[in-house]
Design a protein around this motif. Structure first.
Motif, PDB file in Angstrom:
ATOM      1  N   SER A 181      -6.539  -6.738  -6.689  1.00  0.00           N
ATOM      2  CA  SER A 181      -5.875  -6.494  -5.409  1.00  0.00           C
ATOM      3  C   SER A 181      -6.874  -5.873  -4.434  1.00  0.00           C
ATOM      4  CB  SER A 181      -4.683  -5.554  -5.603  1.00  0.00           C
ATOM      5  OG  SER A 181      -5.108  -4.315  -6.140  1.00  0.00           O
ATOM      6  N   THR A 182      -6.635  -6.100  -3.172  1.00  0.00           N
ATOM      7  CA  THR A 182      -7.546  -5.556  -2.160  1.00  0.00           C
ATOM      8  C   THR A 182      -7.472  -4.034  -2.144  1.00  0.00           C
ATOM      9  OG1 THR A 182      -6.862  -7.482  -0.881  1.00  0.00           O
ATOM     10  CG2 THR A 182      -8.270  -5.897   0.231  1.00  0.00           C
ATOM     11  N   ARG A 183      -6.239  -3.529  -2.307  1.00  0.00           N
ATOM     12  CA  ARG A 183      -6.016  -2.077  -2.345  1.00  0.00           C
ATOM     13  C   ARG A 183      -5.080  -1.741  -3.490  1.00  0.00           C
ATOM     14  NH1 ARG A 183      -4.535  -1.294   3.880  1.00  0.00           N
ATOM     15  NH2 ARG A 183      -3.697  -3.359   3.500  1.00  0.00           N
ATOM     16  N   PRO A 184      -5.027  -0.475  -3.870  1.00  0.00           N
ATOM     17  CA  PRO A 184      -4.147  -0.109  -4.993  1.00  0.00           C
ATOM     18  C   PRO A 184      -2.674  -0.297  -4.623  1.00  0.00           C
ATOM     19  CG  PRO A 184      -5.743   1.637  -4.536  1.00  0.00           C
ATOM     20  CD  PRO A 184      -5.808   0.685  -3.379  1.00  0.00           C
ATOM     21  N   GLU A 187       3.918   8.996  -0.818  1.00  0.00           N
ATOM     22  CA  GLU A 187       3.377   8.672  -2.144  1.00  0.00           C
ATOM     23  C   GLU A 187       1.956   9.193  -2.290  1.00  0.00           C
ATOM     24  OE1 GLU A 187       4.334   4.650  -1.384  1.00  0.00           O
ATOM     25  OE2 GLU A 187       5.499   4.460  -3.234  1.00  0.00           O
ATOM     26  N   LEU A 188       1.169   9.073  -1.202  1.00  0.00           N
ATOM     27  CA  LEU A 188      -0.211   9.576  -1.251  1.00  0.00           C
ATOM     28  C   LEU A 188      -0.226  11.083  -1.473  1.00  0.00           C
ATOM     29  CD1 LEU A 188      -1.970   7.518   1.582  1.00  0.00           C
ATOM     30  CD2 LEU A 188      -2.462   7.433  -0.863  1.00  0.00           C
ATOM     31  N   VAL A 232       0.845  -1.189   0.000  1.00  0.00           N
ATOM     32  CA  VAL A 232       0.000   0.000   0.000  1.00  0.00           C
ATOM     33  C   VAL A 232       0.886   1.247   0.000  1.00  0.00           C
ATOM     34  CG1 VAL A 232      -1.981  -1.080   1.091  1.00  0.00           C
ATOM     35  CG2 VAL A 232      -0.215  -0.060   2.505  1.00  0.00           C
ATOM     36  N   GLU A 233       0.351   2.303  -0.546  1.00  0.00           N
ATOM     37  CA  GLU A 233       1.152   3.510  -0.679  1.00  0.00           C
ATOM     38  C   GLU A 233       1.427   4.150   0.675  1.00  0.00           C
ATOM     39  OE1 GLU A 233      -1.341   5.631  -3.439  1.00  0.00           O
ATOM     40  OE2 GLU A 233       0.073   5.192  -5.047  1.00  0.00           O
ATOM     41  N   LYS A 290      -0.117  -4.408   5.292  1.00  0.00           N
ATOM     42  CA  LYS A 290       0.512  -3.410   4.432  1.00  0.00           C
ATOM     43  C   LYS A 290       0.603  -3.861   2.981  1.00  0.00           C
ATOM     44  CE  LYS A 290       1.412  -0.461   7.704  1.00  0.00           C
ATOM     45  NZ  LYS A 290       0.769   0.855   7.742  1.00  0.00           N
ATOM     46  N   ALA A 291       0.192  -5.110   2.722  1.00  0.00           N
ATOM     47  CA  ALA A 291       0.241  -5.630   1.353  1.00  0.00           C
ATOM     48  C   ALA A 291      -1.016  -5.207   0.598  1.00  0.00           C
ATOM     49  CB  ALA A 291       0.347  -7.146   1.379  1.00  0.00           C
ATOM     50  N   ALA A 292      -0.853  -4.982  -0.682  1.00  0.00           N
ATOM     51  CA  ALA A 292      -2.005  -4.596  -1.501  1.00  0.00           C
ATOM     52  C   ALA A 292      -2.974  -5.759  -1.697  1.00  0.00           C
ATOM     53  CB  ALA A 292      -1.529  -4.079  -2.857  1.00  0.00           C
TER      54      ALA A 292
END
Lengths: 141, 205
Positions: B33-36, A54-55, A49-50, B154-156
């Motif tokens: 993916s769950t999130r971008p 980055e966000l 996740v960003e 924390k994984a997408a």
């Protein structure tokens, strides 16, 4: 003399219509090209996740894009209103022809009413007048 | 279920102090993916099965890295290597070694982490997106450049995992040959030794 003017303005109208048609063709070709080029490449991607930085960076990019889009919309609106204003003028010859048929300057005229008002004119003259009114955006259905 | 696998042949070294085997689910294929992911400009992504399969060779020999807080990637903090990759069902599973002697604190923290807490994240280069305007990007081509071990949250992709293996990596020579013979005999695995010491197995069930 009047007929010559009418034919001249008719030619002008045809020329404008022709250039508008070629512009439309180019637009269609561009849209088709854009469609096929919808795919793209991403140089780097990580499935995490960003982070905050980055966000924020993406937020900044989106804001810039939004500002550019808003500016473009404003420009197009201004351009559109200028075009409408410009279109609201008729050649003097057309105005004279309309006046002879008892039609004074109007903002718009319906096609049916125009047909009955122009019965005194020849076919070519009627076509020319209608073309000018259409170009000026003053003829409604 | 369809399985696609590739592995690098690693010579067996008994009780190698710097090889701590791991296994994990790097990502899922054909699912959004769950999130971008980072770098996807806010789009969720789907890695197609074909793209993942085609990219398996690029994954072998790539490093796994970690960030001190286990919250992302640090491509320069490489603490291990991927030696095997399989697409099994919708999961892209990997195996490999951590450099346990070089990164004892990493191994220790992973040993102490709660089961199911850790996940993985791929690193891609030159990913081709079928339609950049789509809400969910579909990746039809990509090259793996590495992977990270990180907190699963924390994984997408929610459904990734990582754990230290109890035994040796199955693709060490003696183990693999034994396992290969067993699998070939009992479950139809087919091994194709390639000229560069890579093993490719394919099986359809």
């Amino acid at each position: 003399m009047e007929t010559e003017n009418i034919f001249a303005s008719l030619g002008d109208s045809i020329e404008r219509l022709s250039s508008a048609a070629s512009l439309l063709e180019r637009t269609v070709a561009w849209l088709e090209q854009r469609e096929t080029a919808a795919g793209g490449a991403v140089e780097k991607m990580t499935a995490a996740v960003e982070g905050q930085n980055e966000l924020m960076e993406r937020d900044r990019e989106l804001r810039l894009k939004l500002e550019a889009a808003e500016q473009q919309i404003a420009e197009l609106r201004a351009q559109s209103s200028r075009t409408v204003a410009a279109r609201q003028t008729l050649p003097a010859s057309t105005t004279q022809l309309l006046a002879k048929q008892g039609i004074s300057m109007v903002d718009s005229i319906q096609a049916g009413a125009l047909d009955s008002a122009l019965t005194g004119l020849s076919l070519e003259q009627r076509i020319a007048v209608k073309a000018q009114l259409l170009r000026a955006g003053m003829l409604t259905q | 279920m369809r399985l696609e696998a590739m592995a690098i042949t690693m010579p067996e070294v008994a009780d190698h102090p710097n090889r701590i085997p791991f296994e994990g689910v790097l990502t899922v294929v054909d699912e959004a993916s769950t999130r971008p992911p980072s770098g996807a400009r806010g789009h969720r992504v789907i890695l197609t099965r074909d793209a993942a399969r085609a990219a398996l060779p690029s994954l072998l020999g790539m490093a796994v890295d970690y960030a001190p807080k286990w919250d992302g990637h640090d491509a320069r903090a490489k603490c291990g290597i991927i030696t095997e990759a399989d697409v099994i069902g919708s999961q892209l599973r990997v195996r490999g070694y951590l450099f346990g002697r070089d990164f004892p604190e990493v191994v220790q923290q992973l040993q102490q982490s709660e089961a199911g807490n850790m996940g993985m994240s791929y690193e891609l280069a030159n990913a081709h997106v079928a339609d950049m305007r789509a809400e969910v990007w579909t990746l039809t081509q990509a090259t793996f450049t590495g992977a990270a071990i990180l907190l699963r949250e924390k994984a997408a992709y929610r459904d990734t995992s990582f754990r230290l293996s109890a035994g040796r990596c199955r693709n060490s020579n003696p183990v693999r040959e034994h396992a290969g013979a067993r699998l070939a005999a009992h479950s139809g695995w087919r091994f194709e030794k390639q000229s560069f010491g890579q093993i490719q197995r394919r099986k359809e069930v």
